[in-house]
Design a protein around this motif. Structure first.
Motif, mmCIF file in Angstrom:
data_model
loop_
_atom_site.group_PDB
_atom_site.id
_atom_site.type_symbol
_atom_site.label_atom_id
_atom_site.label_comp_id
_atom_site.label_asym_id
_atom_site.label_seq_id
_atom_site.Cartn_x
_atom_site.Cartn_y
_atom_site.Cartn_z
ATOM 1 N N ALA A 2 0.783 -1.028 0.077
ATOM 2 C CA ALA A 2 -0.172 0.168 0.039
ATOM 3 C C ALA A 2 0.847 1.140 -0.185
ATOM 4 N N LEU A 3 1.898 1.333 0.924
ATOM 5 C CA LEU A 3 2.771 2.363 0.831
ATOM 6 C C LEU A 3 3.622 2.564 -0.578
ATOM 7 N N ASP A 4 4.132 1.542 -1.169
ATOM 8 C CA ASP A 4 4.476 1.267 -2.246
ATOM 9 C C ASP A 4 3.941 2.032 -3.412
ATOM 10 N N ALA A 5 2.503 1.557 -3.325
ATOM 11 C CA ALA A 5 1.466 1.854 -4.260
ATOM 12 C C ALA A 5 1.325 3.354 -4.216
ATOM 13 N N THR A 6 0.927 3.764 -3.147
ATOM 14 C CA THR A 6 0.856 5.261 -2.781
ATOM 15 C C THR A 6 1.830 6.165 -3.247
ATOM 16 N N LEU A 7 3.120 5.961 -3.086
ATOM 17 C CA LEU A 7 4.170 6.602 -3.548
ATOM 18 C C LEU A 7 4.347 6.565 -4.907
ATOM 19 N N PHE A 8 4.183 5.373 -5.495
ATOM 20 C CA PHE A 8 4.431 5.371 -7.135
ATOM 21 C C PHE A 8 3.381 5.982 -7.783
ATOM 22 N N THR A 9 2.180 6.151 -7.206
ATOM 23 C CA THR A 9 1.227 6.905 -8.083
ATOM 24 C C THR A 9 1.447 8.627 -8.186
ATOM 25 N N ARG A 10 2.322 8.846 -7.236
ATOM 26 C CA ARG A 10 2.876 10.288 -7.323
ATOM 27 C C ARG A 10 3.979 10.348 -8.271
ATOM 28 N N ILE A 11 4.824 9.166 -8.093
ATOM 29 C CA ILE A 11 5.935 9.133 -9.167
ATOM 30 C C ILE A 11 5.263 8.918 -10.685
ATOM 31 N N ALA A 12 4.390 8.041 -10.814
ATOM 32 C CA ALA A 12 3.426 7.830 -11.991
ATOM 33 C C ALA A 12 3.276 9.179 -12.568
ATOM 34 N N SER A 13 2.548 9.800 -11.744
ATOM 35 C CA SER A 13 1.704 11.140 -12.213
ATOM 36 C C SER A 13 2.829 12.393 -12.861
ATOM 37 N N ALA A 14 4.132 12.237 -12.035
ATOM 38 C CA ALA A 14 5.065 12.999 -12.405
ATOM 39 C C ALA A 14 5.807 12.930 -13.566
ATOM 40 N N LEU A 15 5.681 11.585 -13.852
ATOM 41 C CA LEU A 15 6.479 11.125 -15.209
ATOM 42 C C LEU A 15 5.548 10.439 -16.274
ATOM 43 N N ASN A 16 4.421 10.594 -15.944
ATOM 44 C CA ASN A 16 3.347 10.498 -17.062
ATOM 45 C C ASN A 16 3.257 8.914 -17.357
ATOM 46 N N LEU A 17 3.347 8.104 -16.022
ATOM 47 C CA LEU A 17 3.424 6.593 -16.614
ATOM 48 C C LEU A 17 2.198 5.942 -16.035
ATOM 49 N N THR A 18 1.503 5.154 -17.046
ATOM 50 C CA THR A 18 0.389 4.633 -16.778
ATOM 51 C C THR A 18 0.230 3.280 -16.780
ATOM 52 N N ARG A 19 1.292 2.629 -16.815
ATOM 53 C CA ARG A 19 1.329 1.062 -16.398
ATOM 54 C C ARG A 19 2.509 0.934 -15.776
ATOM 55 N N ARG A 20 2.379 -0.237 -14.794
ATOM 56 C CA ARG A 20 3.512 -0.858 -14.317
ATOM 57 C C ARG A 20 3.356 -2.314 -14.243
ATOM 58 N N TYR A 21 4.540 -2.988 -14.518
ATOM 59 C CA TYR A 21 4.721 -4.435 -15.019
ATOM 60 C C TYR A 21 5.417 -4.938 -13.968
ATOM 61 N N VAL A 22 4.784 -6.152 -13.636
ATOM 62 C CA VAL A 22 5.627 -6.967 -12.501
ATOM 63 C C VAL A 22 5.467 -8.540 -13.009
ATOM 64 N N GLY A 23 6.382 -9.151 -12.547
ATOM 65 C CA GLY A 23 6.306 -10.683 -12.925
ATOM 66 C C GLY A 23 5.321 -11.467 -11.848
ATOM 67 N N GLU A 24 4.807 -12.299 -12.699
ATOM 68 C CA GLU A 24 3.733 -13.291 -11.880
ATOM 69 C C GLU A 24 4.678 -13.910 -10.684
ATOM 70 N N GLU A 25 4.279 -14.234 -9.845
ATOM 71 C CA GLU A 25 4.747 -15.021 -8.694
ATOM 72 C C GLU A 25 4.193 -16.411 -8.487
ATOM 73 N N PRO A 26 5.002 -17.331 -9.052
ATOM 74 C CA PRO A 26 4.532 -18.693 -8.442
ATOM 75 C C PRO A 26 5.145 -19.591 -7.263
ATOM 76 N N PHE A 27 6.086 -18.831 -6.875
ATOM 77 C CA PHE A 27 6.755 -19.333 -5.616
ATOM 78 C C PHE A 27 6.243 -18.749 -4.126
ATOM 79 N N SER A 28 6.291 -17.447 -4.270
ATOM 80 C CA SER A 28 6.270 -16.928 -2.725
ATOM 81 C C SER A 28 4.973 -16.334 -2.630
#
Length: 351
Positions: free
Chosen positions: A241-267
């Motif tokens: 939640a903290l990561d997402a909250t901070l990232f939304t503000r980074i995304a707004s400043a840099l006009n980033l509309t997607r975030r890619y993550v790898g699927e997690e089959p192990f953890s």
């Protein structure tokens, strides 16, 4: 100002550590696993009545006895810890605290960056620190490119694998521009500069990809504080939640509309983290793209598996799992430190 004085607490002083643990417990806090320095204030009878600790440039595990509130003890502890940090060369400082405690740190010169309601407030000792960080990031991009929506990846690359390379290639192919944030905390088994070089080497094949240091506002699971959160699942959700909250503000400043993550089959923890991001990011106009893991020999590629092979003395076995640049680094004199770190680690899976 308090009449009391903060003094260092030795981790070898069992009585002091026991008193510290008890004082933290009274405040609903457990001692954090990452502490490099602790201080305390004792009353005339030798009872610990206030405490606080440090880990790198963060203040942690701060508590004041309920019987001594209003006596300026928290200000005394914070002042002592800040002075120690300055002597150690840290000037930009952070702290994490409960939501109902944040107000006590404002008079001490700390300002709120972001919060997870009901759980955590993230603060720093610079009024405009996060705004300056956003301006520095934006300055690394040509102004016209900011007008085009972009995508982001955040990676530790510990070490950089063919799985990371696949994720990078997919994002570069599907977006006009991509910003890759490499976690700059130097707490991983592979040193930060080596991780950065590996990612940049892979990104050089894509003219639409920019690789940047994450800075202090993207926090890894290794150093995210958990001392006032009651269980591992809550730690994972709060970190996300903290990561997402901070990232939304980074995304707004840099006009980033997607975030890619790898699927997690192990953890299970990382899978829950991804789900928490997916619940939060779209509300700020950021699409979360969860990409199935690249595979080798029918098994998903992961940095954890690569580290385990190295730990077990099977360096040659990682060849099909990593780019040539990663293998060449790990088998070179320059990579000897990382190799030794991995082989000596007691747990290389979640690191």
């Amino acid at each position: 100002m308090s009449d009391y004085q903060a003094v260092p607490l030795s981790p070898h002083d069992r009585r002091a550590m026991a008193q510290m643990d008890e004082l933290l417990r009274q405040e609903g806090i457990s001692r954090d696993r990452n502490l490099a320095y602790s201080a305390g204030i004792f009353d005339d009878g030798g009872q610990l009545i206030a405490t606080g600790s440090l880990f790198e440039n963060t203040l942690r595990c701060m508590a004041v006895s309920g019987e001594h509130r209003g006596e300026g003890l928290m200000a005394e502890i914070v002042s002592h810890l800040v002075q120690v940090e300055l002597e150690r060369g840290y000037t930009h400082l952070f702290l994490y605290t409960k939501c109902d405690s944040a107000k006590f740190f404002v008079p001490c010169g700390f300002y709120e960056i972001a919060r997870v309601d009901g759980r955590l407030v993230f603060m720093e000792n610079r009024r405009d620190g996060f705004a300056r960080y956003l301006r520095r990031l934006a300055a690394q991009l040509p102004a016209p490119s900011l007008q085009t929506p972009g995508a982001a990846l955040v990676m530790n690359a510990n070490p950089f694998t063919n799985g990371h390379a696949y994720l990078l290639e997919k994002a570069a192919r599907e977006n006009e521009r991509v910003v890759v944030f490499v976690l700059s905390e130097d707490r991983s088994l592979v040193p930060f500069r080596a991780r950065m070089d590996m990612v940049r080497a892979a990104a050089a094949a894509y003219p639409n990809v920019l690789v940047v240091e994450s800075g202090s506002y993207m926090i890894s699971s290794a150093t995210f504080p958990s001392y006032f959160l009651k269980d591992d699942a809550l730690v994972t959700r709060t970190h996300a939640a903290l990561d997402a909250t901070l990232f939304t503000r980074i995304a707004s400043a840099l006009n980033l509309t997607r975030r890619y993550v790898g699927e997690e089959p192990f953890s299970e923890a990382t899978r829950a983290y991804n789900e928490a991001l997916r619940a939060i990011l779209p509300g700020a106009g950021v699409e979360l793209v969860i990409v199935p893991r690249a595979q080798e020999g029918g098994s998903p590629i992961s940095a954890s598996h690569v580290r385990q092979l190295i730990h077990d003395g099977r360096l040659e076995a990682i060849r099909p799992l990593v780019p040539k640049t990663t293998y060449d680094y790990l088998s070179s004199e320059a990579g000897a430190r990382a190799l030794a770190n991995i082989r000596a680690a007691s747990n290389v899976i979640h690191h």
